[in-house]
Design an enzyme around this catalytic site. Structure first.
Site, PDB file in Angstrom:
ATOM      1  CD  GLU A  96      -3.059  -0.611  -0.042  1.00  0.00           C
ATOM      2  OE1 GLU A  96      -3.277   0.594  -0.296  1.00  0.00           O
ATOM      3  OE2 GLU A  96      -3.575  -1.541  -0.691  1.00  0.00           O
ATOM      4  CB  SER A 489     -51.953 -33.984  31.017  1.00  0.00           C
ATOM      5  OG  SER A 489     -53.271 -34.367  30.673  1.00  0.00           O
TER       6      SER A 489
END
Length: 790
Positions: A96, A489
């Site tokens: 870079e 139940s």
């Protein structure tokens, strides 16, 4: 006539030209100064660098402290420059900004070169931005390509160099801020995304690949464009070699190596624990929301700023929180496997719905990535009565023998699949990667029925696993927490707890007989499953066999209001009406509520608050939130233990008997609602309480005979097989004041050596039965006399 150089006219011309040039230079300088001050006057202030707080992902940790999830806008793992490998630093500089350590923020030679190239092309193609300029653009500007932005970028770069006065600090900011593609900001996050490991473990070619990404992250992504990525990586390697960062031999070896990237991470919507993490996200947003000021002296926004300094969303997505959760990833994975397997079994019992329309095969799946249990789509290539041949993935051949598609046969024991039709298949457990020939498969279909599971540690209240449905990608609705369904139940332990706590004992006789009553302006005629009545039964038998009529008679004796009281006492917060049908679970509750209720019984009567988050700290490690386990005694240990013993009977002899094969000391209860719309099983070991639910989002039958024992219990068993692997076979602790007696399961009286159906029952001392059971003939007459009075 041309003036001679030595003549007066020639000298005047030279003076004039000199003045013109000087004026142009002066005017240019003035214009430059004006432009500079005009652009510099409204530049963003770089003073924020004094207290710079980058956006950081908030990390979620499991119960063992391992990072398992992230919340972020920008996925970033801030890494000090000292912990970034030197080779990574050198690679990014080589690619870079080779003159990074020698310029003052701007590479003027590079700018001139780029300007000339742009003039020739008559458009902006090259930028020649240094690392400092890129950082300035990233932190303060937009990525637009204009000369105005470029000048602002240059000015800011010079200011940053002066402000930070350290190339290493600038490089640290750059390597942590720049975007590397695929959602990764900063080199550490990129290392995890592309290679699945920490930055410190990367190799030379991997450093080079990362160094090549900032120029064009999408274009050079190894996940999207591996060929371009490899070219860019090799360019980076040559730059590193040219600058002496690596040797030519290292460069050649690295160029010859493959990319070695990992497969893209699965999205949150497919990953293990998706519902759990979504619930944590919601809880965090609630934790960091300032309470409203009822006095009106402070606005919500002012209170938020004063208490937290940021919005709830900013804190969760940008502030880099450390969220320590209670999830056990091993149990979570087991829970998801169990739910998926159980729902598929339920769905298959309802028959085959046919091939998948518009099904798209995974054309990237190769044989190397096939594993047992993998579910994918396949195309039918042929079919005989005994086998189906298919292709899938990258043209891989597979075969389904009749045993593994038998479930899909119609009433005539036939199955018709056209060539090229698309079906769902699963790789069988017998598959081995080095096997030759067709891959052994089974026929599958994606379930339509939904399910949920939640598991809670009984010692702490920590939620260890949670599944909210069959597919988070298709529905984020969490059925373990957000749904309110009739428990059937599975609600009965509330009624029996009220009975035991009110002085009744497990061997007391209640009547299982037909009932007619008015409820909400209509006649209600409940029935038992199978429409059979059993006459006088003990409480123990009524609970074990889930006798509806007996339980309704019990709630009538106790009163529905008392049942609501005990439901509240045990932790139910959903709306309940004091009506007799409450005995059969007629009011909607959440799976988490009901599972926590069973946890009260399992912990000797101590109520706990389910905990999902143990602690939250900020990025510096300061504690922002903590939640310690809290236990409140709401039921006597003796009542709770009697209920544990009764619920153990459900698994030993009752509707939950399929779980008996697990071999541990377990207790629980099934639940089924009208028309088989909901199926439940809630059960526990001495250490873990687990609840499961199966049903559709819209209330409709799951299928004929799909009771809690058939649809929900197998999921619970499959999960508990994994959960109990490392657990000793401990029994539930027995509190003081409990005695055991061997009783006749039919009469409830003490057993004799001639009693055929004797069981051991737990009683609170002083309430145990004293009489022995009558002879068989006497007992028969006793029941006949009672039956005659129905």
């Amino acid at each position: 006539m041309v003036a001679k150089p030595g003549s007066a006219k020639g000298r005047d011309l030279i003076k004039t030209l000199a003045w013109l040039i000087l004026m142009m230079v002066v005017l240019g300088a003035v214009a430059g100064v004006v432009v500079y001050f005009r652009l510099a006057s409204n530049l963003p202030s770089i003073e924020i660098l004094d207290n710079f707080r980058p956006n950081l992902a908030s990390l979620v940790y499991d119960d063992k402290g391992k990072k398992v999830h992230e919340f972020y806008i920008e996925r970033r793992i801030w890494t000090p420059i000292e912990r970034i490998p030197k080779l990574m630093q050198q690679a990014i500089v080589a690619v870079e900004d080779a003159r990074f350590y020698s310029h003052g923020g701007v590479d003027w030679f590079g700018i001139l070169r780029a300007a000339w190239a742009n003039l020739r092309k008559r458009r902006i193609e090259q930028g020649a931005s240094t690392i400092t300029q890129q950082l300035a653009r990233r932190l303060f500007l937009t990525p637009e390509k204009t000369y105005k932005r470029k000048i602002r970028e240059i000015i800011l770069a010079c200011q940053i160099e002066k402000k930070l006065a350290s190339k290493q600090k600038i490089l640290e900011y750059y390597l942590n801020e720049i975007y590397f593609g695929s959602g990764a900001y900063g080199v550490a996050a990129a290392s995890q995304v592309y290679f699945g490991k920490p930055l410190q473990e990367l190799s030379i070619p991997q450093f080079a690949l990362l160094a090549g990404l900032p120029r064009a992250p999408s274009r050079y992504s190894p996940l999207r464009n591996p060929l371009l990525a490899k070219r860019r990586r090799n360019f980076a390697l040559r730059r590193m070699a040219d600058l002496g960062v690596i040797s030519q031999r290292q460069c050649r070896d690295a160029i010859a190596s493959p990319l070695n990237t990992v497969e893209p991470e699965r999205s949150t919507k497919k990953s293990c624990g998706a519902w759990f993490f979504e619930d944590i996200r919601r809880r965090c947003l609630k934790i960091f929301k300032a309470p409203s000021d009822e006095s009106g002296t402070e606005s919500q926004e002012e209170a938020q700023t004063r208490l937290f300094g940021a919005s709830p969303a900013d804190m969760v997505y940008r502030d880099g929180l450390n969220i320590y959760s209670t999830i056990d990833m091993r149990l979570q994975a087991a829970a998801e496997r169990a739910v998926d397997k159980g729902l598929r079994e339920v769905d298959k019992r309802e028959g085959f719905r046919g091939p998948i329309e518009d099904g798209k095969l995974d054309d990237k799946l190769d044989r190397q990535h096939i594993r047992p249990g993998l579910i994918t789509l396949a195309k039918v290539t042929g079919m005989t009565p005994d086998a189906i041949t298919v292709t899938f993935g990258t043209g891989i051949e597979g075969i389904i023998d009749k045993r593994h598609f038998k479930w899909a046969l119609n009433k005539k024991h036939q199955l018709h699949l056209a060539t090229d039709s698309v079906i769902e298949v699963k790789v069988q457990d017998s598959f081995r990667a080095d096997d030759e020939g067709p891959v052994p498969l089974s026929l599958e279909q994606e379930p339509q029925v939904e399910g949920a599971l939640v598991a809670i540690d009984l010692h702490t209240g920590y939620v260890r696993a949670m599944v909210g449905g069959r597919s988070f990608k298709k529905s984020e609705f969490n059925r373990a927490i957000q749904a309110r369904r009739q428990p059937g139940s599975a609600f009965k332990p509330v009624i029996y707890t009220a009975a035991i706590d009110s002085g009744m004992i497990p061997t007391d006789i209640i009547l299982d007989v037909p009932i007619y009553m008015d409820e909400v302006n209509k006649v209600w005629k409940p029935d038992n499953y199978g429409e059979r009545v059993f006459g006088p039964v003990t409480l123990q038998t009524a609970l074990e066999k889930s006798k509806n009529l007996a339980t309704i008679n019990l709630i009538k004796r106790l009163s529905p209001k008392l049942a609501v009281h005990y439901a509240r006492l045990l932790g139910i917060r959903s709306h309940l009406e004091p009506v007799p049908s409450l005995a059969l679970g007629s009011m909607g509750v959440s799976l988490l509520e009901l599972t926590s209720l069973y946890g009260v019984i399992a912990t000797e009567g101590r109520q706990f608050k389910p905990i999902f988050i143990k602690e939250i700290t900020d990025r510096s490690g300061h504690t922002l939130y903590t939640q310690e386990p809290e236990m409140e005694q709401v039921l006597s240990p003796q009542t709770a233990y009697v209920m544990i013993h009764m619920l153990k009977g459900v698994i030993q002899r009752g509707t939950g008997i399929r779980a008996k094969g697990l071999g541990h000391n377990l207790a629980g209860k099934t639940g089924t609602t009208n028309d088989f719309a909901d199926a439940w099983f809630i059960g526990f070991s001495p250490n873990l309480v687990v609840g499961t639910w199966v049903g559709f989002d819209e209330i409709r039958p799951i299928g004929k005979g799909e009771t809690g024992a058939r649809a929900a219990l197998p999921i619970w068993i499959a999960f508990m097989k994994d959960a109990l692997k490392d657990e000793p076979e401990d029994d539930f602790p027995v509190p003081e004041g409990i005695v055991f007696r061997t009783v006749d399961s039919k009469t409830g009286q003490l057993a004799t050596d001639k009693t055929a159906d004797a069981i051991v029952e737990a009683f609170i001392r002083g309430a145990e039965p004293l009489e022995h059971t009558a002879s068989t003939s006497q007992r028969a007459r006793h029941f006949s006399e009672i039956d005659a009075g129905f």
